[in-house]
Design a protein around this motif. Structure first.
Motif, PDB file in Angstrom:
ATOM      1  N   ILE A  86       0.755  -1.179  -0.075  1.00  0.00           N
ATOM      2  CA  ILE A  86      -0.011  -0.013   0.019  1.00  0.00           C
ATOM      3  C   ILE A  86       0.758   1.250  -0.014  1.00  0.00           C
ATOM      4  CG2 ILE A  86      -1.743   1.263   1.257  1.00  0.00           C
ATOM      5  CD1 ILE A  86      -2.542  -1.521   2.450  1.00  0.00           C
ATOM      6  N   MET A  87       1.966   1.137   0.879  1.00  0.00           N
ATOM      7  CA  MET A  87       2.759   2.154   0.730  1.00  0.00           C
ATOM      8  C   MET A  87       3.420   2.754  -0.624  1.00  0.00           C
ATOM      9  SD  MET A  87       6.537   2.497   0.495  1.00  0.00           S
ATOM     10  CE  MET A  87       7.086   0.660   1.205  1.00  0.00           C
ATOM     11  N   LEU A  88       3.718   1.747  -1.413  1.00  0.00           N
ATOM     12  CA  LEU A  88       4.181   1.865  -2.887  1.00  0.00           C
ATOM     13  C   LEU A  88       3.168   2.365  -3.809  1.00  0.00           C
ATOM     14  CD1 LEU A  88       6.396  -1.686  -3.163  1.00  0.00           C
ATOM     15  CD2 LEU A  88       7.325   0.772  -3.447  1.00  0.00           C
ATOM     16  N   ILE A  89       1.971   2.011  -3.448  1.00  0.00           N
ATOM     17  CA  ILE A  89       0.895   2.702  -4.036  1.00  0.00           C
ATOM     18  C   ILE A  89       0.757   4.410  -3.765  1.00  0.00           C
ATOM     19  CG2 ILE A  89      -1.708   2.882  -4.538  1.00  0.00           C
ATOM     20  CD1 ILE A  89      -1.691  -0.014  -4.020  1.00  0.00           C
ATOM     21  N   ILE A  90       1.041   4.625  -2.529  1.00  0.00           N
ATOM     22  CA  ILE A  90       0.818   5.939  -2.074  1.00  0.00           C
ATOM     23  C   ILE A  90       2.148   6.733  -2.748  1.00  0.00           C
ATOM     24  CG2 ILE A  90       1.350   7.618  -0.120  1.00  0.00           C
ATOM     25  CD1 ILE A  90      -0.125   5.515   1.604  1.00  0.00           C
ATOM     26  N   MET A  91       3.167   6.093  -2.670  1.00  0.00           N
ATOM     27  CA  MET A  91       4.583   6.668  -3.184  1.00  0.00           C
ATOM     28  C   MET A  91       4.479   6.771  -4.903  1.00  0.00           C
ATOM     29  SD  MET A  91       8.227   4.784  -3.728  1.00  0.00           S
ATOM     30  CE  MET A  91       8.376   4.227  -1.871  1.00  0.00           C
ATOM     31  N   LEU A  92       3.986   5.889  -5.361  1.00  0.00           N
ATOM     32  CA  LEU A  92       3.985   5.758  -6.936  1.00  0.00           C
ATOM     33  C   LEU A  92       2.611   6.484  -7.431  1.00  0.00           C
ATOM     34  CD1 LEU A  92       5.384   2.277  -7.485  1.00  0.00           C
ATOM     35  CD2 LEU A  92       6.636   4.252  -7.760  1.00  0.00           C
ATOM     36  N   CYS A  93       1.893   6.745  -6.842  1.00  0.00           N
ATOM     37  CA  CYS A  93       0.698   7.537  -7.255  1.00  0.00           C
ATOM     38  C   CYS A  93       0.551   8.827  -6.602  1.00  0.00           C
ATOM     39  CB  CYS A  93      -0.693   6.523  -7.004  1.00  0.00           C
ATOM     40  SG  CYS A  93      -0.483   4.884  -7.913  1.00  0.00           S
ATOM     41  N   PHE A  94       1.087   9.291  -5.762  1.00  0.00           N
ATOM     42  CA  PHE A  94       0.783  10.528  -4.901  1.00  0.00           C
ATOM     43  C   PHE A  94       2.188  11.298  -4.836  1.00  0.00           C
ATOM     44  CE2 PHE A  94       0.493  12.776  -0.630  1.00  0.00           C
ATOM     45  CZ  PHE A  94      -0.019  13.898  -1.438  1.00  0.00           C
ATOM     46  N   THR A  95       3.107  10.952  -3.855  1.00  0.00           N
ATOM     47  CA  THR A  95       4.467  11.523  -3.583  1.00  0.00           C
ATOM     48  C   THR A  95       5.167  11.570  -4.693  1.00  0.00           C
ATOM     49  OG1 THR A  95       5.338   9.827  -2.459  1.00  0.00           O
ATOM     50  CG2 THR A  95       4.128  11.456  -1.271  1.00  0.00           C
ATOM     51  N   GLY A  96       5.364  10.480  -5.273  1.00  0.00           N
ATOM     52  CA  GLY A  96       6.588  10.336  -6.502  1.00  0.00           C
ATOM     53  C   GLY A  96       6.246  11.387  -7.586  1.00  0.00           C
ATOM     54  N   PRO A  97       4.696  11.448  -8.141  1.00  0.00           N
ATOM     55  CA  PRO A  97       4.576  12.111  -9.416  1.00  0.00           C
ATOM     56  C   PRO A  97       4.587  13.815  -8.805  1.00  0.00           C
ATOM     57  CG  PRO A  97       2.948  10.376  -9.042  1.00  0.00           C
ATOM     58  CD  PRO A  97       3.829  10.297  -8.170  1.00  0.00           C
ATOM     59  N   TRP A  98       4.365  14.070  -7.671  1.00  0.00           N
ATOM     60  CA  TRP A  98       4.499  15.295  -7.134  1.00  0.00           C
ATOM     61  C   TRP A  98       6.117  16.010  -7.081  1.00  0.00           C
ATOM     62  CZ3 TRP A  98       1.320  18.958  -8.160  1.00  0.00           C
ATOM     63  CH2 TRP A  98      -0.249  18.533  -8.002  1.00  0.00           C
ATOM     64  N   ILE A 266       6.119   6.748 -13.587  1.00  0.00           N
ATOM     65  CA  ILE A 266       6.210   6.532 -12.130  1.00  0.00           C
ATOM     66  C   ILE A 266       4.767   5.683 -11.840  1.00  0.00           C
ATOM     67  CG2 ILE A 266       5.858   7.524  -9.970  1.00  0.00           C
ATOM     68  CD1 ILE A 266       7.546   9.855 -10.748  1.00  0.00           C
ATOM     69  N   ARG A 267       3.707   6.191 -12.389  1.00  0.00           N
ATOM     70  CA  ARG A 267       2.400   5.632 -11.993  1.00  0.00           C
ATOM     71  C   ARG A 267       2.436   4.376 -12.894  1.00  0.00           C
ATOM     72  NH1 ARG A 267      -1.050  10.946 -13.788  1.00  0.00           N
ATOM     73  NH2 ARG A 267      -1.235  11.861 -11.661  1.00  0.00           N
ATOM     74  N   LYS A 268       2.826   4.012 -13.661  1.00  0.00           N
ATOM     75  CA  LYS A 268       2.990   2.606 -14.180  1.00  0.00           C
ATOM     76  C   LYS A 268       3.786   1.857 -13.638  1.00  0.00           C
ATOM     77  CE  LYS A 268       2.278   4.135 -19.246  1.00  0.00           C
ATOM     78  NZ  LYS A 268       2.772   4.249 -20.413  1.00  0.00           N
ATOM     79  N   ALA A 269       5.087   2.280 -13.031  1.00  0.00           N
ATOM     80  CA  ALA A 269       5.520   1.550 -11.959  1.00  0.00           C
ATOM     81  C   ALA A 269       4.893   0.713 -11.213  1.00  0.00           C
ATOM     82  CB  ALA A 269       6.826   2.299 -11.595  1.00  0.00           C
ATOM     83  N   VAL A 270       3.807   1.269 -10.435  1.00  0.00           N
ATOM     84  CA  VAL A 270       3.238   0.687  -9.288  1.00  0.00           C
ATOM     85  C   VAL A 270       2.603  -0.677  -9.763  1.00  0.00           C
ATOM     86  CG1 VAL A 270       0.605   1.354 -10.155  1.00  0.00           C
ATOM     87  CG2 VAL A 270       1.403   0.961  -7.678  1.00  0.00           C
ATOM     88  N   MET A 271       2.315  -1.138 -10.942  1.00  0.00           N
ATOM     89  CA  MET A 271       1.924  -2.369 -11.456  1.00  0.00           C
ATOM     90  C   MET A 271       3.411  -3.430 -11.262  1.00  0.00           C
ATOM     91  SD  MET A 271      -0.959  -1.858 -11.792  1.00  0.00           S
ATOM     92  CE  MET A 271      -1.473  -3.504 -12.702  1.00  0.00           C
ATOM     93  N   ILE A 272       4.466  -3.095 -11.229  1.00  0.00           N
ATOM     94  CA  ILE A 272       5.699  -3.851 -11.383  1.00  0.00           C
ATOM     95  C   ILE A 272       6.188  -3.778  -9.602  1.00  0.00           C
ATOM     96  CG2 ILE A 272       8.014  -3.946 -11.724  1.00  0.00           C
ATOM     97  CD1 ILE A 272       7.277  -2.337 -14.451  1.00  0.00           C
ATOM     98  N   ALA A 273       5.830  -2.733  -8.925  1.00  0.00           N
ATOM     99  CA  ALA A 273       6.586  -2.491  -7.829  1.00  0.00           C
ATOM    100  C   ALA A 273       5.937  -3.450  -6.767  1.00  0.00           C
ATOM    101  CB  ALA A 273       6.907  -1.246  -7.279  1.00  0.00           C
ATOM    102  N   VAL A 274       4.454  -3.225  -6.561  1.00  0.00           N
ATOM    103  CA  VAL A 274       3.722  -3.778  -5.810  1.00  0.00           C
ATOM    104  C   VAL A 274       3.785  -5.298  -5.780  1.00  0.00           C
ATOM    105  CG1 VAL A 274       1.397  -4.124  -5.040  1.00  0.00           C
ATOM    106  CG2 VAL A 274       2.284  -1.752  -5.806  1.00  0.00           C
ATOM    107  N   PRO A 275       3.703  -6.189  -6.873  1.00  0.00           N
ATOM    108  CA  PRO A 275       3.560  -7.558  -6.849  1.00  0.00           C
ATOM    109  C   PRO A 275       4.813  -8.128  -6.389  1.00  0.00           C
ATOM    110  CG  PRO A 275       2.338  -6.819  -8.698  1.00  0.00           C
ATOM    111  CD  PRO A 275       3.130  -5.356  -8.133  1.00  0.00           C
TER     112      PRO A 275
END
Length: 501
Positions: A86-98, A266-275
């Motif tokens: 879940i942390m990776l989702i926050i990172m890659l969909c919120f803080t990272g893009p900003w 960054i957003r697409k990376a979430v599909m790689i990082a989380v699994p």
């Protein structure tokens, strides 16, 4: 001592690290400058962003911490891995893009823009301190893995880990780290999946026998993700809070996000990082709980060492080398990015800003590499002197938790420099009081619960000081909605204009 397996383990890592570095060197047609070294010229695609963020957040906490906690808390320990996902989702969909939109490389640079220089200095200190702590803990993890193979002192393994982590980053910087992580992530999953099937076939009663062991011992609660009330109080709640809000605002996360090709990467990376992160956590927990059910390994008493010993005795030699190399790779990735983040903070925010303002690109490149070597050497030296502190990872995470909420309030509500500064200071003091006093016992919150105290302190202080600050500035997202070009970096603005043509 298992010399052939040790040689094979180290050789695998060297082949991947040196091989990727050689290929990148052959592909490059120009000399690398400091910006390319620290951020890959902001060119990393989703696959390298995802693999790097996943492995940077997957280290000793998964390989050793989950194994150790699993002996006490069973499947409830898996909340560590779930919250990491879940942390990776926050990172890659919120803080990272900003971070990528704002164009900064370090979190303290971002805090200087959002709040003031005073707050950014405090943030730099906290960020560097946590990065330093994680670096030494991960090197201890490498030392423990190699110690299980050799029977030698952990300090020897720390030194080997320090050398390998230096090679991981020294030649190609962030680009090298990114592509080495891609290869290591693929390699890690292939061997871990093979190992889980082989271990299952070698267990006296298979994986079903592991479940039956806990049922027979009246510990059926250890087989449930819902666990029991005591585990929620002493482990799960604190772990979830620390995991969710450390990495998204950590210096290593900012470094990788700043290196991305664009926000979409960054957003697409979430599909790689989380699994990568959450599935590997399940595999490690399964290994650890299996070792607990076998008397000859359970009697060792030290869960990580018992787990490594079980793997060493049960798996064929070639698979042990591959699996232990994968363990080391996961921890080395974390160490390498922490070293690079520390070097970047020190050089960009101190040396180049105040002492070497007119340094040429060639000089900057030299200084950055020297800083990388110094942080790698000093971190390795310290890791050999510290006692075994594998349980400290969640404690370290708690230090940056208040910074995440300072960031959130500054983005969505108001930017109060006063609130940001004092929230960081007061929370740090509160964390020390929590760590070195009997306060947790008085509140019946013993265990990994520093993060619980930090959430309460950070929220109360930040909300009160922000609400009462008449000089607070509008939130960044509100400004972005009015005119994004007033907020984002010039570089990112040019990227957007180029995309629109």
């Amino acid at each position: 001592m298992n010399l052939p397996i040790l040689i094979g383990t180290i050789a695998i890592e060297l082949v991947i690290i040196v091989g990727v570095s050689w290929v990148l060197g052959m592909a490059s047609k120009k000399k690398m400058d400091a910006t390319e070294f620290t951020t890959s010229n902001r060119s990393m695609p989703a696959i390298t962003v995802g693999a790097t963020q996943a492995l940077t957040c997957l280290g000793g906490g998964h390989i050793m911490g989950m194994v150790g906690a699993g002996w006490s808390y069973g499947v409830g320990t898996y909340w560590y891995a779930l919250s990491s996902g879940i942390m990776l989702i926050i990172m890659l969909c919120f803080t990272g893009p900003w971070i990528r939109r704002f164009g900064f490389t370090t979190i303290n640079q971002l805090f200087a823009k959002m709040f003031d220089r005073k707050t950014s200095i405090v943030m730099a200190g906290i960020a560097a301190g946590t990065a330093w702590g994680v670096l030494t803990l991960e090197l201890q993890g490498v030392g423990t893995v190699l110690g299980a193979l050799t029977g030698w002192n952990i300090a020897f393994g720390c030194v080997v880990g320090g050398v390998l982590s230096l090679l991981y980053v020294l030649f190609g910087g962030m680009k090298q780290v990114g592509w080495v992580n891609v290869f290591n992530a693929i390699f890690m999953y292939v061997v871990a999946i093979i190992a889980i099937f082989v271990i299952g076939s070698k267990l006296p009663a298979g994986w079903e026998g592991v479940n039956q062991f806990f049922l027979d011992n009246g510990e059926d609660w250890k087989l449930s993700i819902l666990s029991d009330p005591n585990t929620w109080k002493t482990y799960i709640v604190g772990t979830i809070l620390a995991q969710l809000f450390y990495c998204p605002i950590g210096p290593q996360a900012a470094q990788v996000s700043a290196s991305a090709k664009n926000v979409d990467a960054i957003r697409k990376a979430v599909m790689i990082a989380v699994p990568i992160n959450v599935i590997f956590g399940a595999i490690m927990l399964a290994f650890g709980m299996a070792a607990q059910t076998i008397p000859e390994y359970a009697v060792i008493g030290n869960p990580p060492l018992a787990n490594f010993t079980m793997l060493l005795h049960t798996l064929p030699g070639w698979l042990v080398s591959c699996l232990f190399a994968a363990f080391i790779a996961a921890m080395l990735s974390t160490v390498a990015v922490q070293i690079l983040a520390l070097a970047t903070i020190f050089m960009n925010d101190i040396v180049f800003k105040y002492f070497k303002k007119d340094a040429s690109e060639k000089q900057k490149m030299t200084y950055v590499r020297i800083a990388v070597v110094l942080f790698a050497v000093s971190g390795t030296a310290l890791s050999t002197c510290l006692p075994a502190v594998d349980g400290a990872i969640v404690w370290l995470f708690a230090w940056l938790l208040p910074a995440f909420w300072v960031f959130v309030f500054g983005m969505f509500w108001k930017r109060s420099a006063r609130a940001a500064f004092w929230t960081l200071i007061i929370s740090a003091v509160a964390n020390m009081v929590w760590s070195f006093s009997s306060l947790p016992s008085l509140l019946h919150l013993d265990g990994n619960n520093n993060s619980v105290g930090m959430v309460v302190v950070a929220f109360v202080v930040a909300i009160v000081l922000t609400a009462t600050d008449k000089n607070a500035k509008p939130g960044m997202i509100g400004l972005y909605k009015k005119n994004k070009f007033d907020v984002i970096s010039k570089e990112y603005a040019n990227e957007l204009r180029a995309q629109s043509k």
